[in-house]
Design an enzyme around this catalytic site. Sequence first.
Site, PDB file in Angstrom:
ATOM      1  CG  ASN A  10     -27.796  27.206   0.173  1.00  0.00           C
ATOM      2  OD1 ASN A  10     -26.947  27.993  -0.246  1.00  0.00           O
ATOM      3  ND2 ASN A  10     -28.239  27.216   1.429  1.00  0.00           N
ATOM      4  CE  LYS A  12     -25.958  25.042   3.182  1.00  0.00           C
ATOM      5  NZ  LYS A  12     -26.117  24.225   4.366  1.00  0.00           N
ATOM      6  CG  HIS A  96     -30.224  28.684   5.004  1.00  0.00           C
ATOM      7  ND1 HIS A  96     -29.349  28.241   5.975  1.00  0.00           N
ATOM      8  CD2 HIS A  96     -30.410  27.653   4.158  1.00  0.00           C
ATOM      9  CE1 HIS A  96     -29.019  26.985   5.701  1.00  0.00           C
ATOM     10  NE2 HIS A  96     -29.646  26.603   4.605  1.00  0.00           N
ATOM     11  CD  GLU A  98     -25.948  26.980   6.729  1.00  0.00           C
ATOM     12  OE1 GLU A  98     -25.669  27.618   5.707  1.00  0.00           O
ATOM     13  OE2 GLU A  98     -26.022  25.737   6.749  1.00  0.00           O
ATOM     14  CD  GLU A 168     -32.933  24.156   4.133  1.00  0.00           C
ATOM     15  OE1 GLU A 168     -32.398  23.440   3.277  1.00  0.00           O
ATOM     16  OE2 GLU A 168     -32.430  25.209   4.532  1.00  0.00           O
ATOM     17  N   GLY A 174     -26.460  19.419   6.946  1.00  0.00           N
ATOM     18  CA  GLY A 174     -25.028  19.144   6.937  1.00  0.00           C
ATOM     19  C   GLY A 174     -24.589  18.107   7.942  1.00  0.00           C
ATOM     20  CB  SER A 214     -28.780  15.125   5.345  1.00  0.00           C
ATOM     21  OG  SER A 214     -27.932  15.799   6.266  1.00  0.00           O
TER      22      SER A 214
HETATM   23  P1  13P Z   1     -27.253  19.862   3.381  1.00  0.00           P
HETATM   24  O1  13P Z   1     -27.952  19.292   2.165  1.00  0.00           O
HETATM   25  O2  13P Z   1     -25.771  19.959   3.199  1.00  0.00           O
HETATM   26  O3  13P Z   1     -27.675  19.186   4.631  1.00  0.00           O
HETATM   27  O4  13P Z   1     -27.750  21.402   3.501  1.00  0.00           O
HETATM   28  C1  13P Z   1     -29.084  21.695   3.446  1.00  0.00           C
HETATM   29  C2  13P Z   1     -29.253  23.161   3.318  1.00  0.00           C
HETATM   30  O5  13P Z   1     -28.915  23.912   4.219  1.00  0.00           O
HETATM   31  C3  13P Z   1     -29.826  23.689   2.082  1.00  0.00           C
HETATM   32  O6  13P Z   1     -30.211  25.019   2.210  1.00  0.00           O
END
Ligand code: 13P
Length: 255
Positions: A10, A12, A96, A98, A168, A174, A214
């Site tokens: 992803n 982003k 997601h 976010e 997740e 992150g 992560s």
């Molecule tokens: P990270 O791998 O940066 O923690 O992000 C995970 C994520 O949100 C994948 O959709």
Amino acid sequence: MNRRPFIAGNWKMYKTGQQAVQTAANLAGLCSNLTDRDIMIAPTNLSLPLVARAIKNTEVKLGAQNLHFEKQGAFTGEVSADMIKDAGGEYVLIGHSERRQYFGETDALVCQKIKAALGSGLKPVFCIGETEEQREQGNTYLILDKQVSDGLKGFGLEQLSSLVLAYEPVWAIGTGKTASIEQVAEVHQHLRSLLEKLFSKDLADRTRIVYGGSVKPENVKELMGIEDVDGALVGGASLDAKKFINIIKYNEKGI
Ligand code: 13P
């Protein structure tokens, strides 16, 4: 049950078109013989057609990060499932954290988006996860069960065959904090039982449940070793092709 591994990146809101094409082409070159797993990258919508061209006829598949649930209409700034499909997308991330956190997406909206994706032949990667606070309060399963049952409300068995479920934990995204092997194993097993309860044993056995939060080359092998973990949804570590390939090739020696 042998489920085909699914490893997705992803991206982003990172990478311009040119940067996305470059990374995608590098990655496709590194994945040339990997035919035993599904590999997917999700760049921004603007880069979809460019990246589609760069990975054509390679092992790397394309996905979007979001969609609108209507087919078309006066929805300024939005993109439909058909438009993603037209741009070369095969998958789409839905729900997601976010999107839920910063754009107010609810379980009911997520459900409408899954419906729209399936209606246009896109494969939904349905994301769920609890926040740190929800976990600390002992509400992890309350939250996850609601996300899954509301997100998949009204669907029939035959509609969900292409679904990928992504767990997740919000507190692991992150942050460099990966959930422990025990935590991931427990949640994934729970989610598979939930799918069985809501739909059928067959669907539960066939659905890929992937972990995100992560994931890096250093921890992917252990995570993929968990029985109910069928893949990974990777953020930060998927932005660099050399790093991401070490996650994609999680089962090769010396990585
Ligand atoms: P990270 O791998 O940066 O923690 O992000 C995970 C994520 O949100 C994948 O959709």
